[in-house]
Design an enzyme around this catalytic site. Structure first.
Site, PDB file in Angstrom:
ATOM      1  N   HIS A   9     -16.836   8.165  -4.026  1.00  0.00           N
ATOM      2  CA  HIS A   9     -15.630   8.360  -4.838  1.00  0.00           C
ATOM      3  C   HIS A   9     -14.778   7.099  -4.764  1.00  0.00           C
ATOM      4  CE1 HIS A   9     -11.857   9.652  -6.312  1.00  0.00           C
ATOM      5  NE2 HIS A   9     -11.306   9.905  -5.141  1.00  0.00           N
ATOM      6  N   CYS A  35     -11.098  15.587  -5.841  1.00  0.00           N
ATOM      7  CA  CYS A  35     -11.862  14.364  -6.129  1.00  0.00           C
ATOM      8  C   CYS A  35     -13.339  14.473  -5.755  1.00  0.00           C
ATOM      9  CB  CYS A  35     -11.237  13.181  -5.405  1.00  0.00           C
ATOM     10  SG  CYS A  35      -9.553  12.853  -5.897  1.00  0.00           S
ATOM     11  N   ASN A  43      -8.075   5.392  -9.477  1.00  0.00           N
ATOM     12  CA  ASN A  43      -8.736   6.568  -8.899  1.00  0.00           C
ATOM     13  C   ASN A  43      -8.712   7.664  -9.961  1.00  0.00           C
ATOM     14  OD1 ASN A  43      -9.207   9.032  -7.641  1.00  0.00           O
ATOM     15  ND2 ASN A  43      -8.194   8.463  -5.734  1.00  0.00           N
TER      16      ASN A  43
HETATM   17  O1  UT7 Z   1      -8.777  10.469  -4.115  1.00  0.00           O
HETATM   18  C1  UT7 Z   1      -8.210  11.344  -3.241  1.00  0.00           C
HETATM   19  C2  UT7 Z   1      -8.109  10.819  -1.889  1.00  0.00           C
HETATM   20  N1  UT7 Z   1      -7.021   9.877  -1.791  1.00  0.00           N
HETATM   21  C3  UT7 Z   1      -7.182   8.749  -1.134  1.00  0.00           C
HETATM   22  O2  UT7 Z   1      -8.252   8.441  -0.684  1.00  0.00           O
HETATM   23  C4  UT7 Z   1      -5.963   7.852  -0.914  1.00  0.00           C
HETATM   24  C5  UT7 Z   1      -5.942   7.384   0.511  1.00  0.00           C
HETATM   25  N2  UT7 Z   1      -4.830   6.535   0.840  1.00  0.00           N
HETATM   26  C6  UT7 Z   1      -4.627   5.308   0.329  1.00  0.00           C
HETATM   27  O3  UT7 Z   1      -5.340   4.849  -0.555  1.00  0.00           O
HETATM   28  C7  UT7 Z   1      -3.541   4.464   0.940  1.00  0.00           C
HETATM   29  O4  UT7 Z   1      -3.035   5.129   2.071  1.00  0.00           O
HETATM   30  C8  UT7 Z   1      -2.363   4.125  -0.025  1.00  0.00           C
HETATM   31  C9  UT7 Z   1      -2.822   3.139  -1.072  1.00  0.00           C
HETATM   32  C10 UT7 Z   1      -1.841   5.385  -0.674  1.00  0.00           C
HETATM   33  C11 UT7 Z   1      -1.233   3.469   0.768  1.00  0.00           C
HETATM   34  O5  UT7 Z   1      -1.701   2.308   1.434  1.00  0.00           O
HETATM   35  P1  UT7 Z   1      -1.451   2.102   2.985  1.00  0.00           P
HETATM   36  O6  UT7 Z   1      -2.010   0.781   3.324  1.00  0.00           O
HETATM   37  O7  UT7 Z   1      -1.999   3.287   3.726  1.00  0.00           O
HETATM   38  O8  UT7 Z   1       0.128   2.041   3.071  1.00  0.00           O
HETATM   39  P2  UT7 Z   1       1.127   2.992   3.883  1.00  0.00           P
HETATM   40  O9  UT7 Z   1       1.203   4.339   3.259  1.00  0.00           O
HETATM   41  O10 UT7 Z   1       0.810   2.900   5.350  1.00  0.00           O
HETATM   42  O11 UT7 Z   1       2.486   2.235   3.623  1.00  0.00           O
HETATM   43  C12 UT7 Z   1       2.716   0.888   4.102  1.00  0.00           C
HETATM   44  C13 UT7 Z   1       3.987   0.377   3.492  1.00  0.00           C
HETATM   45  C14 UT7 Z   1       5.156   1.362   3.592  1.00  0.00           C
HETATM   46  O12 UT7 Z   1       6.309   0.628   3.820  1.00  0.00           O
HETATM   47  P3  UT7 Z   1       6.949   0.525   5.309  1.00  0.00           P
HETATM   48  O13 UT7 Z   1       7.223   1.939   5.726  1.00  0.00           O
HETATM   49  O14 UT7 Z   1       5.885  -0.140   6.135  1.00  0.00           O
HETATM   50  O15 UT7 Z   1       8.174  -0.306   5.100  1.00  0.00           O
HETATM   51  C15 UT7 Z   1       5.235   1.940   2.211  1.00  0.00           C
HETATM   52  O16 UT7 Z   1       6.517   2.376   1.873  1.00  0.00           O
HETATM   53  O17 UT7 Z   1       3.789   0.126   2.099  1.00  0.00           O
HETATM   54  C16 UT7 Z   1       4.831   0.759   1.354  1.00  0.00           C
HETATM   55  N3  UT7 Z   1       4.324   1.110   0.043  1.00  0.00           N
HETATM   56  C17 UT7 Z   1       4.360   0.277  -1.001  1.00  0.00           C
HETATM   57  N4  UT7 Z   1       4.827  -0.988  -1.129  1.00  0.00           N
HETATM   58  C18 UT7 Z   1       4.707  -1.561  -2.332  1.00  0.00           C
HETATM   59  C19 UT7 Z   1       3.733   2.268  -0.336  1.00  0.00           C
HETATM   60  N5  UT7 Z   1       3.388   2.190  -1.632  1.00  0.00           N
HETATM   61  C20 UT7 Z   1       3.771   0.965  -2.057  1.00  0.00           C
HETATM   62  C21 UT7 Z   1       3.679   0.299  -3.289  1.00  0.00           C
HETATM   63  N6  UT7 Z   1       4.139  -0.953  -3.379  1.00  0.00           N
HETATM   64  N7  UT7 Z   1       3.093   0.872  -4.378  1.00  0.00           N
END
Ligand code: UT7
Length: 329
Positions: free
Chosen positions: A256, A120, A286
């Site tokens: 980005h 990215c 993204n």
């Molecule tokens: O471009 C390249 C670089 N990439 C990035 O910059 C991406 C960086 N990361 C992110 O944007 C975020 O970490 C995500 C959007 C991928 C995830 O968001 P988050 O706030 O960090 O969520 P998390 O991974 O800590 O997950 C929190 C909860 C989990 O459930 P539990 O374990 O708390 O029960 C996940 O299973 O959210 C759950 N979850 C979802 N729930 C509904 C993960 N994806 C989803 C979803 N819908 N799509």
């Protein structure tokens, strides 16, 4: 083949840009019908409302060639292009490179071509390299293209990654500078130990104890998130300090578009106002190497960004790598 001996020049500039996104749209409601998620969760956690998606028979080369066709219309001619640099993680093939396909498709008979693999962060990486080539006299003009079909590399059973990414392309022409318009600083960085947090396997299927032969994008979202907020904000402040500048000297910040919450955290930590920050995440998702040109283009077209304005582009992603370009538009 290079044109004989272009002269070295003091600085390079970005002459103009163009973008292309495919017609297909993938909304949060569409995704909620595929995996357990909701429009509310996606908007709250990422800022994304919908994303662009290429058709089955549309590949990165198709998107890039349309962006290049549009760029040629804006700048008049690409006859002085000596090198094509394509930044991508989703090239049609391992080789021929995406850049070679663009060289052929755009009829740039005298240009050399190569791809940059910086995930990215590819767009600023490629602009920085293009700038160095023009300044050194290795090339008269360089065509930089960032293009992706991320949606073809996603696991649509993994709700934490498939909701994030979209498809698109952006093209820029790098030429010798003039007094008002020039690239003033370039930086590169890498934290290779974090490679295990964001990857697509290829010939080798094991990474940091995980086996994966799918070639699909895998991400530990929260690890990448924390790295991006901490490391990229520090690097931006270091880059500004090295240029004897502060946040208030930046007219337009184009990070980005990885996630709107990351962008907002970068603004808070660097002191760059959100109103001076351009994003493409809301409507395109993204789009990896295309996200910076997609964010900048509307502001170029509606006259918000003016010639002479100072722009800070900052890319980050798989590697983990990052790069910044500070320029006067
Ligand atoms: O471009 C390249 C670089 N990439 C990035 O910059 C991406 C960086 N990361 C992110 O944007 C975020 O970490 C995500 C959007 C991928 C995830 O968001 P988050 O706030 O960090 O969520 P998390 O991974 O800590 O997950 C929190 C909860 C989990 O459930 P539990 O374990 O708390 O029960 C996940 O299973 O959210 C759950 N979850 C979802 N729930 C509904 C993960 N994806 C989803 C979803 N819908 N799509």
């Amino acid at each position: 083949m290079f044109h004989p001996a272009p002269a070295p020049v003091p600085r390079a500039r970005v002459a103009d840009m163009a973008v292309y996104v495919p017609d297909g749209r993938l909304t949060n409601a569409d995704l909620a019908a595929m995996v357990e998620t909701s429009d509310e969760w996606i908007v709250q956690r990422t800022g994304i409302r919908e994303r662009s998606i290429a058709a089955n028979d549309q590949f990165a080369s198709d998107l890039c060639l349309e962006a290049v066709r549009r760029l040629r219309e804006r700048v008049g001619s690409l006859d002085r292009v000596d090198v094509v640099i394509a930044a991508t993680s989703t090239a049609d093939y391992v080789f021929p490179s995406l850049a070679a396909q663009i060289q052929f498709g755009a009829g740039l008979k005298h240009a050399g071509a190569f791809d940059v693999g910086a995930a990215c962060a590819g767009f600023p990486y490629a602009i920085n390299i293009a700038s160095a080539m023009v300044v050194s006299g290795q090339a008269r003009e360089v065509l930089v293209v960032g293009g992706e079909v991320m949606t073809k590399a996603l696991d649509y059973t993994d709700r934490s990654t498939c909701i994030l990414f979209g498809d698109g392309a952006g093209a820029a022409l790098v030429v010798p500078a003039n007094e008002r318009s020039y690239i003033e600083r370039s930086t590169y960085g890498c934290d290779g130990e974090g490679g295990k947090y964001l990857y697509r396997t290829s010939i080798r299927h094991d990474i940091a104890g995980h086996e994966d032969d799918t070639g699909l994008l895998r991400q530990s979202g929260s690890d990448v998130y924390k790295w991006a907020v901490r490391r990229i904000s520090e690097s931006i402040l270091e880059m500004l300090a090295a240029a004897n500048l502060t946040a208030s000297d930046v007219d337009w910040f184009v990070p980005h578009s990885a996630n709107l919450r990351i962008v907002e955290a970068l603004c808070t930590r660097t002191g760059i106002p959100r109103e001076r920050t351009l994003t493409s995440i809301e409507t395109y998702g993204n789009t990896s190497t295309a996200s910076i040109p997609l964010a900048l283009m509307p502001a170029l077209d509606d006259g918000r960004v003016k010639r002479g304005d100072r722009i800070l582009m900052y890319g980050f992603g798989g590697g983990l790598v990052h790069a910044g370009t500070l320029l006067r538009w």
